[in-house]
Design an enzyme around this catalytic site. Structure first.
Site, mmCIF file in Angstrom:
data_model
loop_
_atom_site.group_PDB
_atom_site.id
_atom_site.type_symbol
_atom_site.label_atom_id
_atom_site.label_comp_id
_atom_site.label_asym_id
_atom_site.label_seq_id
_atom_site.Cartn_x
_atom_site.Cartn_y
_atom_site.Cartn_z
ATOM 1 N N GLY A 21 0.924 -1.042 -0.133
ATOM 2 C CA GLY A 21 0.147 -0.039 0.076
ATOM 3 C C GLY A 21 0.697 1.179 0.149
ATOM 4 O O GLY A 21 0.324 2.298 0.304
ATOM 5 N N LYS A 22 2.008 1.311 -0.479
ATOM 6 C CA LYS A 22 2.855 2.257 -0.501
ATOM 7 C C LYS A 22 2.402 3.438 -1.598
ATOM 8 O O LYS A 22 2.108 4.600 -1.176
ATOM 9 C CB LYS A 22 4.387 2.073 -0.696
ATOM 10 N N GLU A 90 8.326 5.079 -6.362
ATOM 11 C CA GLU A 90 9.732 3.932 -6.733
ATOM 12 C C GLU A 90 11.074 4.424 -6.379
ATOM 13 O O GLU A 90 11.911 4.529 -7.254
ATOM 14 C CB GLU A 90 9.516 3.783 -8.374
HETATM 15 P P1 ADP Z 1 2.902 -0.935 -3.448
HETATM 16 O O1 ADP Z 1 2.795 0.421 -3.953
HETATM 17 O O2 ADP Z 1 3.241 -1.192 -1.888
HETATM 18 O O3 ADP Z 1 3.283 -2.238 -4.011
HETATM 19 P P2 ADP Z 1 -0.138 -0.585 -3.809
HETATM 20 O O4 ADP Z 1 -0.574 0.610 -3.058
HETATM 21 O O5 ADP Z 1 0.151 -0.410 -5.379
HETATM 22 O O6 ADP Z 1 1.204 -1.048 -2.914
HETATM 23 O O7 ADP Z 1 -1.148 -1.643 -3.548
HETATM 24 C C1 ADP Z 1 -1.830 -1.911 -2.294
HETATM 25 C C2 ADP Z 1 -3.093 -2.805 -2.842
HETATM 26 O O8 ADP Z 1 -2.769 -4.015 -3.392
HETATM 27 C C3 ADP Z 1 -3.935 -3.241 -1.452
HETATM 28 O O9 ADP Z 1 -4.918 -2.060 -1.130
HETATM 29 C C4 ADP Z 1 -4.805 -4.239 -1.974
HETATM 30 O O10 ADP Z 1 -5.697 -4.137 -2.914
HETATM 31 C C5 ADP Z 1 -3.985 -5.035 -3.144
HETATM 32 N N1 ADP Z 1 -3.224 -6.093 -2.733
HETATM 33 C C6 ADP Z 1 -2.820 -7.419 -3.523
HETATM 34 N N2 ADP Z 1 -2.128 -8.123 -2.862
HETATM 35 C C7 ADP Z 1 -1.834 -7.555 -1.570
HETATM 36 C C8 ADP Z 1 -1.364 -8.750 -0.616
HETATM 37 N N3 ADP Z 1 -0.764 -9.676 -0.665
HETATM 38 N N4 ADP Z 1 -1.307 -7.935 0.603
HETATM 39 C C9 ADP Z 1 -1.741 -6.616 0.736
HETATM 40 N N5 ADP Z 1 -2.414 -5.851 -0.500
HETATM 41 C C10 ADP Z 1 -2.424 -6.339 -1.548
#
Ligand code: ADP
Ligand code: ZN
Length: 197
Positions: A21-22, A90
């Site tokens: 969720g970053k 990123e």
């Molecule tokens: P990040 O930037 O850290 O990669 P994002 O903000 O893009 O994270 O995405 C977070 C979202 O991804 C969550 O709110 C949820 O909908 C989805 N999600 C998919 N897989 C997972 C997981 N394994 N754990 C938590 N959220 C997940």
């Protein structure tokens, strides 16, 4: 996170594994700044064209338009004097020079928020993130959900056998794992470097 507003700038880091969720958190902070009518500029590293060449996009499909850059100096060149919030996604893909750049911007009185992976697919610190985290006034560490057991996940499991540090992908290439279910690459396990040891 409650921030006390003053005249000086500061640095906020949002870190954690993929899917923690970053990007959602970064987007939330940007939206709130926009509601407060702050002048905002949004950047992301151009290496990650997963969903869009320029927009910040979360895995939950929230997005905000930004500017893709490939080195930190470009950010310094593009930031307007009047900008109050500089948001960067990123962060792990930038070189060490991002540390100086965000310090300069914060010293100019700007609020700088940078999101990035703190650990790579081997479970080792990723690029400039440790340096950014120790210089930041505010560090938010997020956890995802382990795809094997449902516990909180601090690691990003690569599902392919690529050994480059940067392999851009989403659910087909990576999943979040807890400490118990994260499997570092075979080479690291043999060398006794598992889990960043
Ligand atoms: P990040 O930037 O850290 O990669 P994002 O903000 O893009 O994270 O995405 C977070 C979202 O991804 C969550 O709110 C949820 O909908 C989805 N999600 C998919 N897989 C997972 C997981 N394994 N754990 C938590 N959220 C997940
Ligand atoms: Zn687990």
């Amino acid at each position: 996170m409650q921030i006390v507003h003053g005249k000086s700038g500061w640095l906020e880091v949002i870190c954690g594994p993929m899917f923690s969720g970053k990007s959602e958190e970064l987007i939330k902070r940007i939206r709130r700044a926009q509601i407060a009518r702050r002048r905002v500029q949004i950047f992301k590293h151009g290496i990650d064209a997963r969903y869009d060449a320029t927009s910040i996009v979360s895995h939950s499909q929230q997005s905000l338009p930004g500017v893709a850059v490939t080195n930190a100096q470009e950010i310094l060149n593009l930031v307007d004097d009047r900008t109050e919030l500089v948001a960067i996604d990123e962060g792990q893909f930038f070189g060490e020079e991002i540390v100086d750049v965000v310090n300069k911007l914060a010293n100019l009185g700007k609020r700088v928020v940078i999101a990035g992976l703190d650990l790579d697919y081997r479970g080792l610190p990723f690029g400039p993130m440790p340096q950014l985290m120790c210089r930041a006034e505010y560090v938010t560490k997020q956890l995802a959900i382990c795809m094997t057991c449902g516990d909180p996940a601090n690691f990003t499991q690569r599902l392919t056998r690529d050994t480059a540090q940067v392999v851009v992908g989403a659910t087909e290439t990576y999943e979040a794992r807890c400490r118990c279910h994260f499997e570092p690459p075979v080479e690291d396990r043999v060398a006794g470097k598992a889990n960043g040891a």
